[in-house]
Scaffold this motif. Sequence first.
Motif, PDB file in Angstrom:
ATOM      1  N   ASP A 153      -0.973   9.303   7.501  1.00  0.00           N
ATOM      2  CA  ASP A 153      -1.777   8.681   8.554  1.00  0.00           C
ATOM      3  C   ASP A 153      -3.095   8.201   7.954  1.00  0.00           C
ATOM      4  O   ASP A 153      -3.256   8.154   6.730  1.00  0.00           O
ATOM      5  CB  ASP A 153      -2.000   9.659   9.716  1.00  0.00           C
ATOM      6  N   GLU A 154      -4.063   7.860   8.829  1.00  0.00           N
ATOM      7  CA  GLU A 154      -5.315   7.296   8.342  1.00  0.00           C
ATOM      8  C   GLU A 154      -6.159   8.299   7.564  1.00  0.00           C
ATOM      9  O   GLU A 154      -6.948   7.905   6.697  1.00  0.00           O
ATOM     10  CB  GLU A 154      -6.148   6.756   9.514  1.00  0.00           C
ATOM     11  N   ARG A 173      -4.096   0.468  -5.623  1.00  0.00           N
ATOM     12  CA  ARG A 173      -5.326  -0.166  -5.167  1.00  0.00           C
ATOM     13  C   ARG A 173      -5.026  -1.208  -4.097  1.00  0.00           C
ATOM     14  O   ARG A 173      -5.786  -1.366  -3.123  1.00  0.00           O
ATOM     15  CB  ARG A 173      -6.055  -0.811  -6.340  1.00  0.00           C
ATOM     16  N   GLU A 174      -3.939  -1.922  -4.250  1.00  0.00           N
ATOM     17  CA  GLU A 174      -3.556  -2.916  -3.238  1.00  0.00           C
ATOM     18  C   GLU A 174      -3.178  -2.245  -1.919  1.00  0.00           C
ATOM     19  O   GLU A 174      -3.546  -2.724  -0.841  1.00  0.00           O
ATOM     20  CB  GLU A 174      -2.381  -3.748  -3.755  1.00  0.00           C
ATOM     21  N   ILE A 175      -2.450  -1.122  -1.998  1.00  0.00           N
ATOM     22  CA  ILE A 175      -2.095  -0.390  -0.777  1.00  0.00           C
ATOM     23  C   ILE A 175      -3.365   0.127  -0.097  1.00  0.00           C
ATOM     24  O   ILE A 175      -3.497   0.060   1.137  1.00  0.00           O
ATOM     25  CB  ILE A 175      -1.135   0.766  -1.107  1.00  0.00           C
ATOM     26  N   TYR A 176      -4.297   0.623  -0.881  1.00  0.00           N
ATOM     27  CA  TYR A 176      -5.561   1.096  -0.303  1.00  0.00           C
ATOM     28  C   TYR A 176      -6.326  -0.056   0.349  1.00  0.00           C
ATOM     29  O   TYR A 176      -6.886   0.085   1.445  1.00  0.00           O
ATOM     30  CB  TYR A 176      -6.406   1.756  -1.392  1.00  0.00           C
ATOM     31  N   ASP A 177      -6.360  -1.197  -0.317  1.00  0.00           N
ATOM     32  CA  ASP A 177      -7.107  -2.335   0.201  1.00  0.00           C
ATOM     33  C   ASP A 177      -6.486  -2.879   1.479  1.00  0.00           C
ATOM     34  O   ASP A 177      -7.185  -3.167   2.458  1.00  0.00           O
ATOM     35  CB  ASP A 177      -7.162  -3.425  -0.875  1.00  0.00           C
ATOM     36  N   MET A 178      -5.176  -3.020   1.518  1.00  0.00           N
ATOM     37  CA  MET A 178      -4.507  -3.650   2.648  1.00  0.00           C
ATOM     38  C   MET A 178      -4.283  -2.707   3.824  1.00  0.00           C
ATOM     39  O   MET A 178      -4.299  -3.128   4.981  1.00  0.00           O
ATOM     40  CB  MET A 178      -3.164  -4.230   2.200  1.00  0.00           C
ATOM     41  N   PHE A 179      -4.058  -1.416   3.553  1.00  0.00           N
ATOM     42  CA  PHE A 179      -3.707  -0.473   4.618  1.00  0.00           C
ATOM     43  C   PHE A 179      -4.741   0.628   4.823  1.00  0.00           C
ATOM     44  O   PHE A 179      -4.732   1.289   5.870  1.00  0.00           O
ATOM     45  CB  PHE A 179      -2.345   0.175   4.334  1.00  0.00           C
ATOM     46  N   GLY A 180      -5.580   0.893   3.840  1.00  0.00           N
ATOM     47  CA  GLY A 180      -6.554   1.971   3.962  1.00  0.00           C
ATOM     48  C   GLY A 180      -5.995   3.340   3.646  1.00  0.00           C
ATOM     49  O   GLY A 180      -6.595   4.359   4.020  1.00  0.00           O
ATOM     50  N   ILE A 181      -4.867   3.420   2.945  1.00  0.00           N
ATOM     51  CA  ILE A 181      -4.282   4.697   2.555  1.00  0.00           C
ATOM     52  C   ILE A 181      -5.016   5.223   1.321  1.00  0.00           C
ATOM     53  O   ILE A 181      -5.158   4.512   0.324  1.00  0.00           O
ATOM     54  CB  ILE A 181      -2.775   4.549   2.271  1.00  0.00           C
ATOM     55  N   ILE A 182      -5.475   6.462   1.388  1.00  0.00           N
ATOM     56  CA  ILE A 182      -6.260   7.047   0.307  1.00  0.00           C
ATOM     57  C   ILE A 182      -5.332   7.724  -0.702  1.00  0.00           C
ATOM     58  O   ILE A 182      -4.415   8.463  -0.318  1.00  0.00           O
ATOM     59  CB  ILE A 182      -7.275   8.060   0.850  1.00  0.00           C
ATOM     60  N   PHE A 183      -5.588   7.502  -1.985  1.00  0.00           N
ATOM     61  CA  PHE A 183      -4.870   8.173  -3.071  1.00  0.00           C
ATOM     62  C   PHE A 183      -5.867   9.028  -3.835  1.00  0.00           C
ATOM     63  O   PHE A 183      -6.809   8.496  -4.448  1.00  0.00           O
ATOM     64  CB  PHE A 183      -4.214   7.144  -4.007  1.00  0.00           C
ATOM     65  N   LEU A 193      -7.924  -7.068  -3.617  1.00  0.00           N
ATOM     66  CA  LEU A 193      -7.618  -8.397  -3.091  1.00  0.00           C
ATOM     67  C   LEU A 193      -8.739  -8.955  -2.220  1.00  0.00           C
ATOM     68  O   LEU A 193      -8.857 -10.171  -2.080  1.00  0.00           O
ATOM     69  CB  LEU A 193      -6.312  -8.364  -2.285  1.00  0.00           C
ATOM     70  N   THR A 194      -9.521  -8.106  -1.623  1.00  0.00           N
ATOM     71  CA  THR A 194     -10.631  -8.552  -0.781  1.00  0.00           C
ATOM     72  C   THR A 194     -11.955  -8.204  -1.450  1.00  0.00           C
ATOM     73  O   THR A 194     -11.990  -7.538  -2.486  1.00  0.00           O
ATOM     74  CB  THR A 194     -10.567  -7.894   0.611  1.00  0.00           C
ATOM     75  N   ASP A 195     -13.039  -8.669  -0.830  1.00  0.00           N
ATOM     76  CA  ASP A 195     -14.367  -8.386  -1.367  1.00  0.00           C
ATOM     77  C   ASP A 195     -14.687  -6.905  -1.199  1.00  0.00           C
ATOM     78  O   ASP A 195     -14.176  -6.238  -0.293  1.00  0.00           O
ATOM     79  CB  ASP A 195     -15.399  -9.255  -0.643  1.00  0.00           C
ATOM     80  N   TYR A 196     -15.583  -6.389  -2.047  1.00  0.00           N
ATOM     81  CA  TYR A 196     -15.931  -4.968  -1.996  1.00  0.00           C
ATOM     82  C   TYR A 196     -16.627  -4.603  -0.684  1.00  0.00           C
ATOM     83  O   TYR A 196     -16.555  -3.472  -0.235  1.00  0.00           O
ATOM     84  CB  TYR A 196     -16.809  -4.591  -3.187  1.00  0.00           C
ATOM     85  N   GLY A 197     -17.321  -5.561  -0.054  1.00  0.00           N
ATOM     86  CA  GLY A 197     -17.974  -5.304   1.207  1.00  0.00           C
ATOM     87  C   GLY A 197     -17.135  -5.679   2.418  1.00  0.00           C
ATOM     88  O   GLY A 197     -17.652  -5.734   3.536  1.00  0.00           O
ATOM     89  N   PHE A 198     -15.853  -5.914   2.216  1.00  0.00           N
ATOM     90  CA  PHE A 198     -14.967  -6.322   3.312  1.00  0.00           C
ATOM     91  C   PHE A 198     -14.803  -5.177   4.302  1.00  0.00           C
ATOM     92  O   PHE A 198     -14.683  -4.009   3.912  1.00  0.00           O
ATOM     93  CB  PHE A 198     -13.609  -6.721   2.741  1.00  0.00           C
ATOM     94  N   GLY A 200     -12.588  -3.334   7.205  1.00  0.00           N
ATOM     95  CA  GLY A 200     -11.239  -3.212   7.744  1.00  0.00           C
ATOM     96  C   GLY A 200     -10.169  -3.371   6.679  1.00  0.00           C
ATOM     97  O   GLY A 200     -10.453  -3.536   5.479  1.00  0.00           O
ATOM     98  N   HIS A 201      -8.922  -3.332   7.121  1.00  0.00           N
ATOM     99  CA  HIS A 201      -7.772  -3.427   6.226  1.00  0.00           C
ATOM    100  C   HIS A 201      -6.784  -4.434   6.821  1.00  0.00           C
ATOM    101  O   HIS A 201      -6.209  -4.197   7.892  1.00  0.00           O
ATOM    102  CB  HIS A 201      -7.127  -2.053   6.055  1.00  0.00           C
ATOM    103  N   PRO A 202      -6.560  -5.562   6.161  1.00  0.00           N
ATOM    104  CA  PRO A 202      -5.891  -6.710   6.779  1.00  0.00           C
ATOM    105  C   PRO A 202      -4.454  -6.485   7.220  1.00  0.00           C
ATOM    106  O   PRO A 202      -4.008  -7.145   8.153  1.00  0.00           O
ATOM    107  CB  PRO A 202      -5.955  -7.782   5.677  1.00  0.00           C
ATOM    108  N   LEU A 203      -3.694  -5.599   6.597  1.00  0.00           N
ATOM    109  CA  LEU A 203      -2.281  -5.449   6.943  1.00  0.00           C
ATOM    110  C   LEU A 203      -2.030  -4.358   7.977  1.00  0.00           C
ATOM    111  O   LEU A 203      -0.873  -4.057   8.263  1.00  0.00           O
ATOM    112  CB  LEU A 203      -1.448  -5.174   5.684  1.00  0.00           C
ATOM    113  N   ARG A 204      -3.082  -3.798   8.530  1.00  0.00           N
ATOM    114  CA  ARG A 204      -2.877  -2.892   9.660  1.00  0.00           C
ATOM    115  C   ARG A 204      -2.556  -3.722  10.908  1.00  0.00           C
ATOM    116  O   ARG A 204      -3.106  -4.801  11.119  1.00  0.00           O
ATOM    117  CB  ARG A 204      -4.119  -2.053   9.904  1.00  0.00           C
TER     118      ARG A 204
END
Length: 265
Positions: A153-154, A173-183, A193-198, A200-204
Amino acid sequence: MKKFFPLLTQVSKALLKRKFHSSNRHFEQTEGDVQIGNPFCLEPIEYESRTLRKHDNDRRQKLYEFGLYVAACLPKYVQKIQMQHTDELEILIAPEGFLPVMSFLKLHQHACFGQVSAATAIDVPSREFRFEVAYTILSLRFGEFVRVKTYTDELTPLESTCSLWSGVNWLEREIYDMFGIIFVNHPDLRRILTDYGFEGHPLRKDFPLTGYVEVRYDDELKKLVYEPVEYAQEFRRFQIESPWSYMKNFHEGYNEKKPEKQDKK
């Protein structure tokens, strides 16, 4: 993979007691995922179609037995194994067993999965554990793919597998960026894939299609400026015609009435 076949007889009783094919509350088993007659033997798939790729029933059976072997070696973590209609083996595991199962598949002499071909996730907000994470790993020794799935979960992190496969660094890193899943224990968990100050997470699934902010270059400030998303027009209307709509202008007599049919005498 032939080396572990004699071991299946030793773990058969344990497998029957554990009921690997019973439905799990986190992984929903759909009809047709696994063909079960004998718990250790898949029913061969035969059909008369000449346009579809034929199933290699011997290969499917060996992969299925390998899944049983992994489940018998790690009964604490493996929740279910299944064969998909594309003859692919899937191993579904609990989140706490993610790294142990991956270590087994990487280091065991009967597995030798030395490469991660793909890693991604899907978001199903209606589930208790909304994220389903899937890794596709390749055994160069045996020439077979296996898909390993887990859930989270989140707030619940997963163990990073960078200690096993260095190439999975960017994938996680891509999974973290797109979904917010922490490793956890990841050497460099940053957006990729997005800016460091972006934000939210686009694929949610709950992320808006327009996003939250937009970027533009300010000529006065001479730098990039982040602003809330704003539409320049309240209502936009785009009229796109197909090629068959405007080609009528180039055909003589297109707009003329069709000739009436004459009765045959």
